[in-house]
Enzyme design. Structure first.
Site, PDB file in Angstrom:
ATOM      1  N   GLU A   1       3.408  -9.856  -8.951  1.00 28.77           N
ATOM      2  CA  GLU A   1       2.218  -9.885  -8.120  1.00 28.77           C
ATOM      3  C   GLU A   1       0.951  -9.863  -8.958  1.00 28.77           C
ATOM      4  O   GLU A   1       0.098 -10.725  -8.865  1.00 28.77           O
ATOM      5  CB  GLU A   1       2.216  -8.686  -7.176  1.00 28.77           C
ATOM      6  CG  GLU A   1       3.588  -8.267  -6.713  1.00 28.77           C
ATOM      7  CD  GLU A   1       3.894  -8.731  -5.303  1.00 28.77           C
ATOM      8  OE1 GLU A   1       2.937  -8.864  -4.537  1.00 28.77           O
ATOM      9  OE2 GLU A   1       5.061  -8.953  -4.984  1.00 28.77           O
TER      10      GLU A   1
ATOM     11  N   LYS B   1      19.935   5.846   0.564  1.00 34.21           N
ATOM     12  CA  LYS B   1      21.248   6.153   0.007  1.00 34.21           C
ATOM     13  C   LYS B   1      21.271   6.085  -1.502  1.00 34.21           C
ATOM     14  O   LYS B   1      20.544   5.340  -2.129  1.00 34.21           O
ATOM     15  CB  LYS B   1      22.313   5.227   0.580  1.00 34.21           C
ATOM     16  CG  LYS B   1      22.122   3.756   0.337  1.00 34.21           C
ATOM     17  CD  LYS B   1      23.361   3.008   0.731  1.00 34.21           C
ATOM     18  CE  LYS B   1      23.025   1.930   1.733  1.00 34.21           C
ATOM     19  NZ  LYS B   1      24.114   0.938   1.842  1.00 34.21           N
TER      20      LYS B   1
ATOM     21  N   GLY C   1       2.763   2.301  -2.411  1.00 33.31           N
ATOM     22  CA  GLY C   1       2.844   2.945  -3.728  1.00 33.31           C
ATOM     23  C   GLY C   1       3.940   2.410  -4.632  1.00 33.31           C
ATOM     24  O   GLY C   1       4.258   3.032  -5.639  1.00 33.31           O
ATOM     25  N   LYS C   2       4.515   1.258  -4.295  1.00 27.25           N
ATOM     26  CA  LYS C   2       5.651   0.750  -5.070  1.00 27.25           C
ATOM     27  C   LYS C   2       5.276   0.480  -6.523  1.00 27.25           C
ATOM     28  O   LYS C   2       6.021   0.832  -7.447  1.00 27.25           O
ATOM     29  CB  LYS C   2       6.149  -0.570  -4.472  1.00 27.25           C
ATOM     30  CG  LYS C   2       6.538  -0.503  -3.020  1.00 27.25           C
ATOM     31  CD  LYS C   2       7.217  -1.787  -2.600  1.00 27.25           C
ATOM     32  CE  LYS C   2       6.346  -3.022  -2.621  1.00 27.25           C
ATOM     33  NZ  LYS C   2       5.274  -2.964  -1.634  1.00 27.25           N
ATOM     34  N   THR C   3       4.138  -0.179  -6.721  1.00 29.56           N
ATOM     35  CA  THR C   3       3.771  -0.539  -8.088  1.00 29.56           C
ATOM     36  C   THR C   3       3.462   0.700  -8.910  1.00 29.56           C
ATOM     37  O   THR C   3       3.918   0.825 -10.050  1.00 29.56           O
ATOM     38  CB  THR C   3       2.564  -1.502  -8.089  1.00 29.56           C
ATOM     39  OG1 THR C   3       2.877  -2.628  -7.274  1.00 29.56           O
ATOM     40  CG2 THR C   3       2.238  -1.972  -9.496  1.00 29.56           C
TER      41      THR C   3
ATOM     42  N   GLU D   1     -12.550  30.442   0.798  1.00 31.71           N
ATOM     43  CA  GLU D   1     -13.623  30.724   1.747  1.00 31.71           C
ATOM     44  C   GLU D   1     -14.987  30.853   1.093  1.00 31.71           C
ATOM     45  O   GLU D   1     -16.007  30.798   1.763  1.00 31.71           O
ATOM     46  CB  GLU D   1     -13.307  32.025   2.508  1.00 31.71           C
ATOM     47  CG  GLU D   1     -11.961  32.021   3.208  1.00 31.71           C
ATOM     48  CD  GLU D   1     -12.003  31.304   4.550  1.00 31.71           C
ATOM     49  OE1 GLU D   1     -13.047  30.730   4.883  1.00 31.71           O
ATOM     50  OE2 GLU D   1     -10.998  31.323   5.256  1.00 31.71           O
TER      51      GLU D   1
ATOM     52  N   GLY E   1       0.799  -1.218   0.000  1.00 30.02           N
ATOM     53  CA  GLY E   1       0.000   0.000   0.000  1.00 30.02           C
ATOM     54  C   GLY E   1       0.826   1.259   0.000  1.00 30.02           C
ATOM     55  O   GLY E   1       0.293   2.365   0.053  1.00 30.02           O
TER      56      GLY E   1
ATOM     57  N   HIS F   1       6.016  53.762   6.155  1.00 23.95           N
ATOM     58  CA  HIS F   1       4.590  53.701   5.878  1.00 23.95           C
ATOM     59  C   HIS F   1       3.863  54.593   6.867  1.00 23.95           C
ATOM     60  O   HIS F   1       4.419  55.017   7.882  1.00 23.95           O
ATOM     61  CB  HIS F   1       4.069  52.269   5.982  1.00 23.95           C
ATOM     62  CG  HIS F   1       4.231  51.667   7.357  1.00 23.95           C
ATOM     63  ND1 HIS F   1       5.357  50.994   7.726  1.00 23.95           N
ATOM     64  CD2 HIS F   1       3.409  51.649   8.428  1.00 23.95           C
ATOM     65  CE1 HIS F   1       5.240  50.584   8.970  1.00 23.95           C
ATOM     66  NE2 HIS F   1       4.066  50.974   9.434  1.00 23.95           N
TER      67      HIS F   1
END
Lengths: 92, 508
Positions: free
Chosen positions: B64, B212, B38-40, B306, B36, B451
């Site tokens: 898989e 690495k 996200g490798k694929t 908003e 789950g 200002h």
């Protein structure tokens, strides 16, 4: 009623396990199957497309197509009894 | 002397920044993560973008899922693998599970696997390959010694073929070793981890971490990762480069009296914060700002959290501003929706893309508080700093609003990180005077210039929008009681001191 064995052996060129597997298989065929067989030896280096079709990963791989069920054994087939077991052959 | 490692673009936005260039060319990189994480998706995207964006053909080895499942799932991103396969730009090696186990008798190797890989690479002239996942080899075969040796051989062969390889591996738990079966031992040069943790709020947080990259630099922090309907994006923490151009030109805020308070307007490239309780006119100020730009054919972008688009347009037209006209002309871009749906990292990217696509010169955002309400302090801070840094580099002048509660007002502003990141601060307040509610505007700071420090009265005029009436003269105790007033002055001085101190220390 004679049943015919249809076998495929996938090897990789001339590696030692490939040569061993061929020799071991010839031995088993001669003694256990007594001519009731059809064997195709496929070199994955020469015919990778066939290896892809049959989803071969390891070599050597021995596939028994007939009689059903399909069975697969990988390795140089050095243990005859295990091979026979894997092929659903009982030793008399 | 070691040659500098060359890298190829990953096709995953954000990854090339984290990795200082992309994926190491001609080498194997390990991507390890729990299920789950996200490798694929990552490996498919690496290949797909490699073909579509960089003309590098691809081989996908799948252990898989079946090739059909992958092609089908990936359609949801709008990617068509079947087409690439027909065009001979993509090949699958289908190592997905078959019925039945293997019986192992004696020695074996992965000669078949390697032969199939080489065949596929040759068939499409592949320059990229992904193997998802290598852990399956260990699960499917009993001899890990053989598998290790063979994997090493395969990696060496891919290097000879100069094909860049991404291998995925399983991690059983979030905080265990790098991967199950210790795959990283021999793909050890380049290791990327994908994390998938539950945060304190019970939400899933996915991140990427480069453990690495041999012979090359990379970011060491974890970066958030999002998979949306267009694929995977990574969001490295922006490193604000303090190289924005110096202040020179002044431009109009769109409110005449306000420009006067800034002695000519705000500096181009500056960030102005408008802070006030709800109803004080912050949204109106953003409308002034972008309309001013759009009417002078300066590309402007309004980001509205908003109000809905309809509310906004009605709001604007009640002051006589035709937002639709400017949008149709192309000088105004409008995003208006409630921010709950996407995560803050996505917003930063969306805003960046819009600014770049349209070369926007003015950006207004209403309000930062809508994001602050939802996100952790860390993420919110990251967003504000990242946005500010990006806008500075793009030479964009911006107006950001912030909703405060009536009571806390000034002191809250000076204590938050917002005050350090913004160049100009305007406060809008309600005050009670003689039994009536009046409106007060004050410019708290303008970096780089003097200002007008007077407290001004303003109103929201149905025809003009923000209308500055004049200073509250001859009036004391403007903020309910003399003790309060003194306190406010003190805060102003404290804020100025802080500002001067930070300027002299060279911080932004």
């Amino acid at each position: 009623m004679t049943t015919k064995y249809v076998l495929k052996l996938y090897v990789t060129g001339q590696t030692s396990s490939s040569q061993k597997a061929i020799k071991n298989l010839e031995n088993i065929i001669k003694h256990e199957l007594r001519g009731l067989y059809q064997l195709k030896v496929i070199d994955v280096l020469k015919e990778p497309r066939l290896a892809e079709e049959d989803k071969i990963l390891a070599t050597p791989t021995l596939t028994k197509i007939l009689p059903r069920p399909i069975r697969r054994i990988i390795g140089d087939l050095s243990d005859k009894e295990s091979v026979l077991l894997g092929l659903d052959l009982t030793v008399e | 002397m070691e040659k500098k490692l060359s890298k190829i673009p990953s096709g995953i936005p954000g990854f090339d920044e984290i990795s200082h260039g992309g994926v190491p060319k001609g080498r194997a990189t390990l991507v390890s993560g729990a299920s789950g994480s996200g490798k694929t998706v990552l490996s498919v995207q690496f290949l797909y973008k490699g073909v579509s964006d960089f003309k590098e053909n691809a081989v996908f080895v799948t252990f898989e899922e079946t090739p059909e499942d992958i092609s089908r799932n990936i359609k949801s991103f709008g990617w068509n693998i079947e087409k690439l396969t027909r065009e001979k730009k993509w090949a699958f090696v289908d190592a997905s599970p078959d019925e039945g186990d293997n019986v192992e008798v004696g020695q074996y190797d992965l000669g078949g696997f390697l032969a199939r890989i080489e065949y596929a690479i040759e068939k499409v002239g592949a320059k990229r390959i992904a193997i998802d996942s290598v852990s399956a080899l260990f699960t499917n075969f009993q001899s890990s010694g053989i598998i290790r040796r063979e994997l090493y051989r395969i990696i060496r062969r891919l290097k000879e073929l100069n094909v860049t390889c991404l291998m995925t591996a399983e991690r059983p738990t979030e905080d265990g070793g790098v991967s199950r079966y210790g795959v990283e031992e021999f793909v050890s040069d380049n290791v990327v981890l994908l994390h998938n943790r539950l945060n304190l709020r019970g939400e899933r947080e996915r991140t990427v971490e480069i453990l690495k990259f041999r012979g090359s630099g990379h970011d060491s922090e974890e970066a958030p990762l999002i998979v949306s309907n267009i694929g995977m994006n990574m969001y490295p923490r922006p490193k604000p480069k303090l190289c924005g151009k110096g202040f020179t030109e002044k431009i109009s805020t769109g409110v005449e009296g306000l420009d006067d308070m800034f002695f000519g307007g705000v500096y181009r490239n500056s960030t102005t914060l408008v802070s006030g309780a709800s109803g004080t006119g912050k949204t109106v100020s953003t409308l002034h700002f972008v309309i001013e730009g759009a009417s002078k054919k300066e590309k402007s972008l309004l980001i509205e959290f908003e109000e809905s688009p309809d509310q906004l347009c009605r709001n604007a037209s009640s002051f006589g501003w035709d937002l639709k006209k400017y949008v149709d002309e192309g000088s105004l871009q409008l995003i208006a929706h409630y921010p709950e749906d996407l995560k803050s990292e996505q917003y930063l990217k969306i805003i960046q893309d819009l600014v770049l696509k349209n070369s926007a010169k003015r950006v207004a955002l209403d309000s930062l508080s809508a994001l602050e309400r939802i996100y952790s302090e860390e993420k919110f801070r990251s967003f504000v700093i990242g946005l500010n840094a990006f806008l500075k580099i793009q030479n964009v002048t911006s107006l950001l609003t912030n909703t405060t509660s009536q009571l806390l007002g000034l002191s809250q502003i000076t204590e938050t990180h917002l005050s350090t990141v913004t160049d100009n601060i305007i406060i809008l307040k309600y005050v009670e005077l003689g039994g009536k509610m009046r409106r007060l505007l004050s410019v708290l700071k303008q970096r780089g210039s003097m200002h007008n420090k007077e407290l001004m009265e303003y109103q929201i005029d149905p025809k003009k929008g923000l209308d500055i009436l004049g200073p509250f003269k001859g009036v004391e105790n403007l903020l309910s009681g003399s003790a309060r007033r003194v306190e406010i002055r003190f805060d102003e001085e404290a804020a100025e001191t802080e500002f001067l101190k930070e300027s002299s220390e060279g911080r932004i």
